[in-house]
Design an enzyme around this catalytic site. Structure first.
Site, PDB file in Angstrom:
ATOM      1  CE  LYS A 178      -1.885   2.953   2.056  1.00 19.86           C
ATOM      2  NZ  LYS A 178      -1.658   4.371   1.680  1.00 19.86           N
ATOM      3  N   GLY A 231       6.875   5.240   8.163  1.00 19.39           N
ATOM      4  CA  GLY A 231       6.043   6.445   8.171  1.00 19.39           C
ATOM      5  C   GLY A 231       6.193   7.166   9.488  1.00 19.39           C
ATOM      6  CB  THR A 233       6.394   8.459  15.742  1.00 16.76           C
ATOM      7  OG1 THR A 233       7.764   8.333  15.332  1.00 16.76           O
ATOM      8  CG2 THR A 233       6.250   7.847  17.115  1.00 16.76           C
ATOM      9  CB  THR A 235       1.081   6.561  10.965  1.00 10.45           C
ATOM     10  OG1 THR A 235       0.965   7.946  10.715  1.00 10.45           O
ATOM     11  CG2 THR A 235       0.137   5.796  10.072  1.00 10.45           C
ATOM     12  CD  GLU A 253      13.245   0.889   9.758  1.00 13.58           C
ATOM     13  OE1 GLU A 253      13.735   1.906  10.280  1.00 13.58           O
ATOM     14  OE2 GLU A 253      13.756  -0.240   9.829  1.00 13.58           O
ATOM     15  CB  CYS A 287      12.924   9.252   8.633  1.00  8.92           C
ATOM     16  SG  CYS A 287      13.651   7.941   7.641  1.00  8.92           S
ATOM     17  CD  GLU A 384       9.760  12.985  11.634  1.00  8.78           C
ATOM     18  OE1 GLU A 384       8.635  12.483  11.822  1.00  8.78           O
ATOM     19  OE2 GLU A 384      10.669  12.384  11.030  1.00  8.78           O
TER      20      GLU A 384
HETATM   21  O1  TXE Z   1       2.653   9.779   7.023  1.00 16.06           O
HETATM   22  P1  TXE Z   1       1.931   8.516   7.550  1.00 16.06           P
HETATM   23  P2  TXE Z   1       1.974  11.139   6.662  1.00 16.06           P
HETATM   24  C1  TXE Z   1       6.260  11.797   9.317  1.00 16.06           C
HETATM   25  C2  TXE Z   1       6.391  13.250   9.096  1.00 16.06           C
HETATM   26  C3  TXE Z   1       5.069  13.628   8.561  1.00 16.06           C
HETATM   27  C4  TXE Z   1       4.174  12.734   9.347  1.00 16.06           C
HETATM   28  C5  TXE Z   1       2.877  12.438   8.733  1.00 16.06           C
HETATM   29  O2  TXE Z   1       6.640  13.888  10.309  1.00 16.06           O
HETATM   30  O3  TXE Z   1       4.777  14.967   8.774  1.00 16.06           O
HETATM   31  O4  TXE Z   1       4.919  11.535   9.452  1.00 16.06           O
HETATM   32  O5  TXE Z   1       3.013  12.080   7.362  1.00 16.06           O
HETATM   33  C6  TXE Z   1      -0.231   4.853   5.671  1.00 16.06           C
HETATM   34  N1  TXE Z   1      -3.019   2.176   9.069  1.00 16.06           N
HETATM   35  N2  TXE Z   1       6.767  10.962   8.260  1.00 16.06           N
HETATM   36  O6  TXE Z   1       0.679  11.411   7.279  1.00 16.06           O
HETATM   37  O7  TXE Z   1       0.531   8.835   7.905  1.00 16.06           O
HETATM   38  C7  TXE Z   1      -0.249   6.009   4.692  1.00 16.06           C
HETATM   39  O8  TXE Z   1      -1.303   5.875   3.778  1.00 16.06           O
HETATM   40  C8  TXE Z   1      -2.199   1.756   8.097  1.00 16.06           C
HETATM   41  C9  TXE Z   1       7.990  10.325   8.554  1.00 16.06           C
HETATM   42  O9  TXE Z   1       1.973  11.179   5.219  1.00 16.06           O
HETATM   43  O10 TXE Z   1       2.781   7.888   8.557  1.00 16.06           O
HETATM   44  C10 TXE Z   1       1.113   5.880   4.056  1.00 16.06           C
HETATM   45  O11 TXE Z   1       1.088   4.848   3.068  1.00 16.06           O
HETATM   46  N3  TXE Z   1      -1.542   2.585   7.278  1.00 16.06           N
HETATM   47  C11 TXE Z   1       8.360   9.327   7.593  1.00 16.06           C
HETATM   48  C12 TXE Z   1       1.983   5.444   5.233  1.00 16.06           C
HETATM   49  O12 TXE Z   1       1.085   4.891   6.176  1.00 16.06           O
HETATM   50  C13 TXE Z   1      -1.682   3.908   7.447  1.00 16.06           C
HETATM   51  C14 TXE Z   1       7.869   9.371   6.250  1.00 16.06           C
HETATM   52  C15 TXE Z   1       2.776   6.584   5.891  1.00 16.06           C
HETATM   53  O13 TXE Z   1       1.872   7.627   6.215  1.00 16.06           O
HETATM   54  C16 TXE Z   1      -2.531   4.420   8.463  1.00 16.06           C
HETATM   55  C17 TXE Z   1       6.591  10.017   6.093  1.00 16.06           C
HETATM   56  C18 TXE Z   1      -3.219   3.492   9.290  1.00 16.06           C
HETATM   57  N4  TXE Z   1      -4.021   3.874  10.280  1.00 16.06           N
HETATM   58  C19 TXE Z   1       6.108  10.804   7.094  1.00 16.06           C
HETATM   59  N5  TXE Z   1      -2.488   5.765   8.392  1.00 16.06           N
HETATM   60  C20 TXE Z   1       9.640   8.637   7.779  1.00 16.06           C
HETATM   61  N6  TXE Z   1      10.069   8.434   9.009  1.00 16.06           N
HETATM   62  O14 TXE Z   1      10.268   8.240   6.821  1.00 16.06           O
HETATM   63  C21 TXE Z   1      -1.642   6.091   7.386  1.00 16.06           C
HETATM   64  N7  TXE Z   1      -1.159   4.964   6.797  1.00 16.06           N
END
Ligand code: TXE
Length: 480
Positions: A178, A231, A233, A235, A253, A287, A384
């Site tokens: 996904k 993604g 923290t 989430t 991660e 990240c 972050e």
């Molecule tokens: O990432 P999400 P978002 C951080 C960064 C950013 C914040 C939010 O600070 O501002 O996260 O970003 C899927 N069950 N990083 O909202 O939500 C989502 O569809 C299952 C750090 O875009 O973490 C996507 O495919 N899946 C980071 C993935 O999770 C879910 C990189 C990541 O989205 C879900 C990106 C759920 N309940 C953002 N909710 C890094 N550390 O590399 C969302 N997703």
């Protein structure tokens, strides 16, 4: 791109491109132009069900396919990514707002490397044997898990998606991926290329859609044996809450608030440019970016002066211009979050030394921003931001530098700059982070363990850590 030319993407299930069960779609926006460039399936539980069923059906045959055959297919996919290099770099840039030069240098080469690395790693696997005196021989089988659920973010779309798909299928699993709803384009193209590479139907399935719906359905699905998630923290905590009671293997991660520590004896000709790269590469949306810079007091004024001059000279703007260093942030909402932190920095008593504003043009652009004058317990140094925003703080001693570095709930990576070898080793051992770079940043060897401490994640990926994650160890005890 005009409305009539926008692509309508489909899910990739059992080797076929299919519409979502709901028949509804979500807009995919180019962050640099604010134009809708594609529509992606708004998938839900029904689509995930279909994809998991296809992956389960493909598993018996794929898991029994000899390693050298799986290896050849992955290598063929890597070759096809390479053959479509320019197109993929352009898609990645238009979808995420990142400079095309960066997509060429980092994202697409790494996607190719991920497939080649795991395609060849499986040819060199060994397994353990344990003799129980003369009574028994134990040997360890490493067997694929079944269906792996792979959830990836928008900042390094194909890079991180391939970092999960490659080890999962190399190890003999099938998968349902996904990708982020913000950056679906290269995942869609990868699905097309996997058909050309001859990867059997059902081995790779891709379901598009929003996290809380399609992603959630994947983490809750009883037919999925493991979840690998990259993604945010918050989430990550939601993913763990769904996956843990179902006893899925889980790799998380998550975010980072990484320190760059510059001692007075550092080679500034290297530390300066690398600190800039660690701060502003991919608009700070990695990240591993070093968003908190700590500089030894005797060097502080000189360092800030040089760093600010370099920051002011960074080309910001059109991601498709080869000279651009800082492109667009991923979305309006994310841009507002970043600007909110710049405002907060002022309220917390910080000084915006350079940057701080949105660019006066279409698209989600923020100037690279340098903030000084804040204490380590301020929210701006604790949370972050994930944008082109860094703080610079002076420190007095080695102990204070370590205390500052360890003062957040994150522990992903750190970068330490010094010519004193003994100190480098001491500081590396004392910092709470999964990776410590000495006199470098983001130098990656794919064999090494990669992951975070504290709230930056659970588990390690990379090399045999990834292959171990995507397999189950089974001990076979033979009485002699
Ligand atoms: O990432 P999400 P978002 C951080 C960064 C950013 C914040 C939010 O600070 O501002 O996260 O970003 C899927 N069950 N990083 O909202 O939500 C989502 O569809 C299952 C750090 O875009 O973490 C996507 O495919 N899946 C980071 C993935 O999770 C879910 C990189 C990541 O989205 C879900 C990106 C759920 N309940 C953002 N909710 C890094 N550390 O590399 C969302 N997703």
């Amino acid at each position: 791109m005009s409305e009539s030319r926008r692509a309508r993407l489909a899910n990739f299930i059992n080797g076929k491109f299919v519409a979502p069960a709901s028949g509804t779609y979500i807009d995919d926006i180019n962050p640099a132009t604010e134009e809708v460039i594609a529509e992606i399936p708004d998938s839900g539980a029904e689509d995930v069900d279909r994809a998991v069923a296809a992956a389960r059906a493909a598993f018996p045959s794929w898991s029994r396919t000899p390693a050298d055959e799986r290896s050849k297919l992955l290598l063929r996919l890597a070759d096809l990514i390479e053959r479509n290099f320019d197109e993929l770099a352009r898609l990645e840039s238009c979808d995420s707002g990142k400079p095309i030069a960066l997509a060429r240098r980092l994202d697409i080469p790494r996607a190719i490397q991920n497939f080649r690395f795991f395609a060849t790693a499986i040819l060199h696997q060994t397994s353990d044997a344990h003799m129980t005196d003369t009574t028994a021989l134990n040997y360890t089988l490493r067997q694929p898990l079944g269906v792996a659920g792979l959830i990836s973010p928008w900042n390094l779309p194909l890079y991180l998606l391939s970092w999960k798909i490659a080890p999962a299928i190399a190890a003999g699993n099938t998968c349902v991926a996904k990708p982020s709803e913000m950056t679906p384009m290269t995942a869609h193209r990868l699905a097309e290329l996997s058909v050309g590479a001859g990867i059997p139907a059902g081995v790779i399935n891709i379901v598009h859609g929003i996290g809380n719906k399609a992603g959630r359905a994947l983490t809750c699905h009883d037919g999925v044996a493991a979840i690998s998630f990259t993604g945010g923290t918050v989430t990550g905590a939601a993913v763990a809450a769904n996956a843990a009671p179902r006893f899925k293997k889980l790799s998380l991660e998550l975010g980072g608030k990484n320190p760059t520590i510059v001692f007075a004896d550092a080679d500034l000709n290297k530390a300066g440019p690398e600190a800039i790269r660690a701060s502003f590469w991919n608009q700070g949306e990695i990240c591993l970016c070093g968003s908190r810079i700590f500089v030894e007091k005797s060097l502080y004024d000189h360092f800030v002066e040089g760093f600010v001059a370099r920051t002011k000279a960074l080309p910001v703007g059109d991601p498709l211009d080869e000279a651009t260093f800082v492109g667009a942030l991923i979305s309006e909402a994310h841009l507002q979050k970043v600007l909110g932190y710049i405002d907060l920095a002022k309220k917390e008593g910080g000084t915006i030394v350079t940057g701080g504003r949105r660019l006066d043009r279409r698209g989600f652009f923020v100037e690279p921003t340098v903030i000084t004058g804040l204490g380590t317990d301020c929210r701006v140094l604790q949370e972050e931001i994930f944008g082109p925003v860094v703080t610079i703080t002076p420190f007095d001693s080695e102990d204070e530098a370590i205390a500052f570095a360890n003062s957040t709930r994150y522990g992903l990576s750190s970068s330490v700059w010094t010519r004193d070898l003994e100190r480098a080793h001491r500081v590396a051992a004392a910092i709470d982070s999964g990776t410590v770079w000495i006199n470098c940043w983001l130098l990656r060897d794919l064999r090494v363990p990669f992951g975070g401490m504290k709230e930056s994640g659970i588990g390690r990926e990379g090399g045999f850590d990834s292959l171990n994650f995507f397999t189950e160890a089974k001990n076979v005890c033979v009485k002699l």
